[in-house]
Write an enzyme that holds these catalytic residues in place. Structure first.
Site, mmCIF file in Angstrom:
data_model
loop_
_atom_site.group_PDB
_atom_site.id
_atom_site.type_symbol
_atom_site.label_atom_id
_atom_site.label_comp_id
_atom_site.label_asym_id
_atom_site.label_seq_id
_atom_site.Cartn_x
_atom_site.Cartn_y
_atom_site.Cartn_z
ATOM 1 C CB SER A 260 -0.946 -0.069 1.207
ATOM 2 O OG SER A 260 -1.993 0.856 1.069
ATOM 3 C CG ASP B 73 -6.552 -2.968 -3.712
ATOM 4 O OD1 ASP B 73 -7.304 -2.002 -3.445
ATOM 5 O OD2 ASP B 73 -5.410 -3.068 -3.255
ATOM 6 C CG HIS C 298 -5.708 -2.136 0.161
ATOM 7 N ND1 HIS C 298 -4.909 -1.831 -0.917
ATOM 8 C CD2 HIS C 298 -5.092 -1.592 1.242
ATOM 9 C CE1 HIS C 298 -3.862 -1.132 -0.504
ATOM 10 N NE2 HIS C 298 -3.953 -0.974 0.801
#
Lengths: 340, 340
Positions: A130, A287, A316
């Site tokens: 991320s 995601d 995610h």
């Protein structure tokens, strides 16, 4: 859960930021795992994701795992509350007056840690999830002389417009609480309603439609949707996250773009073309804010770029250690990458 | 844009609601298009979506379109500000004291309009988008004796858990504004910050990742992301939408489930199996909160159920008239459905 205390702190002193401000007495909190070998060839840098601590990366470690024989440095990103952040910086740069951060600032600070403190000249791997992936991309662009391999997980070299809308909704939910008061709230009376709204918004994005359809939160120990929204999401953001810290990280995420690095004049494709090392880009199929299509797009410009899509319904969070199958998938991918 | 004024009002008198409360002096605002033929065989009912007015359905009309020879009744859903709503109901049922609504209540009110006022015994088609699809599903379950065809567009017979998380985030964003005051705000000083946050959250969900990636908001007349967020989203929710109306509709959406109809005891599959007419379910491929997978699931229980996926990047708004190609796709689908 209180923040972890098992870390060391590197004193950076003056840290000139890309935005122009110099942060005095800046600090970088980090933890290492494993042992550096004598030729310094087994160092891995593993920066943190949004609002996470170094401990939130530890799912990737363990006996028999790809990183098992490596010296893994986990720097906490500036702004996360352990490294220099709005919440721990004195006036005139504390709280609402904390300067804006960028992915480049994270790399500047981490580069000083790995070169000055550890004396490293190369990194066998930079890996992160991320926002940690954003830092990984920035490392590959900023320090091609050092980075031997890069594995950005569920992240991107440039924050997409849709992702910015998601971030704008997080910010709006938080600052709508009048208690936030432009960031000048009493630290003992934080904007709890705003943090709760922040957690609610995040809950819809963090995991996929299929995750909720299958009630996969049961695998995480929650028996109802309501329990998951409170026990997972509200607990994460309300226990100890400082609102100014969160917004500082949101802004850094929002503005991420390797094309903004010196010499590329906003040309993201050119920045990606300059990367020398192999880049294994690991988006997740489901995601919602870093969709695999974006990474397929960016990867085409990376000379030694490759995309492997994590086949998970965890969205995610598949890239953050929540799904054991995704953890195994990522571990195999890292093992293959490190073999070459 | 002020709300439309080109509608008629049917006085329902006492309206007993599924939740137990009877709403006195209830009204249903509606507009009709076309002419009812002598045998009453060309009536179409087209209820409205969340926070929309009858005028927001008019993209489906026009010369040469599938509905051109039909008598199309567009009832505004209760709660939308034109039909009985928190904003226009006097004490003791106005504002924050407005009773909870369900899809069944919408159908109860509309059934009275079409039978008592128009004297109809059958509907050639019930069609609607999003919450209008929810009402369409409810019609097919509640009045199999009347509904000859049903076409739910970008909606579902039961609100999924992920969709509920999205709705919870909308609600949280709005009520975090302390001005909301539990719904007892001054109508002249509505919670503007909360409405803005509501609009920001919605913006991430209403259109798809690909829509934003391709900057397809340019097709809607907005040249930058910021313009779209303010000129489209904030304008939509801040101009004249009443917060209590919005939350009343959010709750009705949240609780939608045809399985809650009398006789089915919460068994959604049984309710779907009871449907007699052909149901053409039209989800959009990129819809983020009514994903096509959900409709593929539900449709299998409908005896004459069929799913056609709208191939658009406009996400949920593909079903609301925003994408000309999707409008054409839906029109062809309705034409085929009406032919049989």
């Amino acid at each position: 859960m209180p923040p972890p205390t098992d870390f060391e702190t590197y004193e950076l002193g003056d840290l000139p930021l890309a935005g122009g401000v110099t942060l005095p007495d800046a600090t970088l909190a980090y933890k290492t795992h494993g042992t550096l070998n004598t030729d310094g060839s087994n160092a891995v840098l593993f920066p943190t994701w949004f609002s996470a601590y170094h401990s939130d990366n530890e799912w990737a470690l363990g006996e028999g795992k790809a990183l098992d024989d490596y010296f893994v440095i986990m720097p906490n990103q500036l702004g996360n509350g352990l490294s220099s952040s709005p919440s721990n910086t004195p006036a005139p740069h504390g709280g609402a007056d904390f300067p804006a951060l960028s992915m480049r600032d994270q790399v500047t600070a981490q580069h000083r840690l790995v070169t000055e403190h550890f004396g490293l000249e190369r990194l066998a791997l930079v890996v992160g999830s991320s926002m940690g992936a954003g830092q990984t991309w920035q490392w590959a662009v900023s320090h091609p002389e050092m980075v031997e391999r890069a594995a950005p997980i569920v992240g991107s070299p440039k924050t997409s417009e849709h992702n910015k809308v998601f971030l704008a909704s997080l910010r709006a939910a938080l600052i709508t609480d009048q208690t936030f008061a432009g960031g000048r709230y009493d630290p003992d009376k934080p904007p709890v309603d705003g943090l709760r709204a922040f957690a609610r918004v995040y809950a819809g994005w963090g995991f996929s439609q299929a995750f909720y359809w299958q009630q996969a939160y049961r695998n995480l120990g929650f028996s109802t949707l309501e329990e998951f929204l409170t026990g997972f999401w509200e607990a994460f953001f309300l226990d100890d996250r400082d609102p100014n810290n969160l917004l500082t990280m949101v802004e850094a995420w929002n503005n991420a773009d390797v094309g903004q690095s010196p010499g590329f004049d906003g040309d993201t494709e050119a920045a990606l073309r300059s990367i020398r090392c192999p880049v294994l880009d690991l988006p997740c199929r489901t995601d919602l804010y870093f969709p695999p299509e974006d990474e397929q797009h960016w990867s085409q410009f990376v000379p030694h770029g490759q995309v492997q899509v994590i086949p998970s319904i965890y969205g995610h969070f598949a890239g953050l250690g929540a799904d054991p199958d995704a953890v195994a998938f990522i571990d195999r991918a890292l093992r293959d990458l490190l073999r070459n």
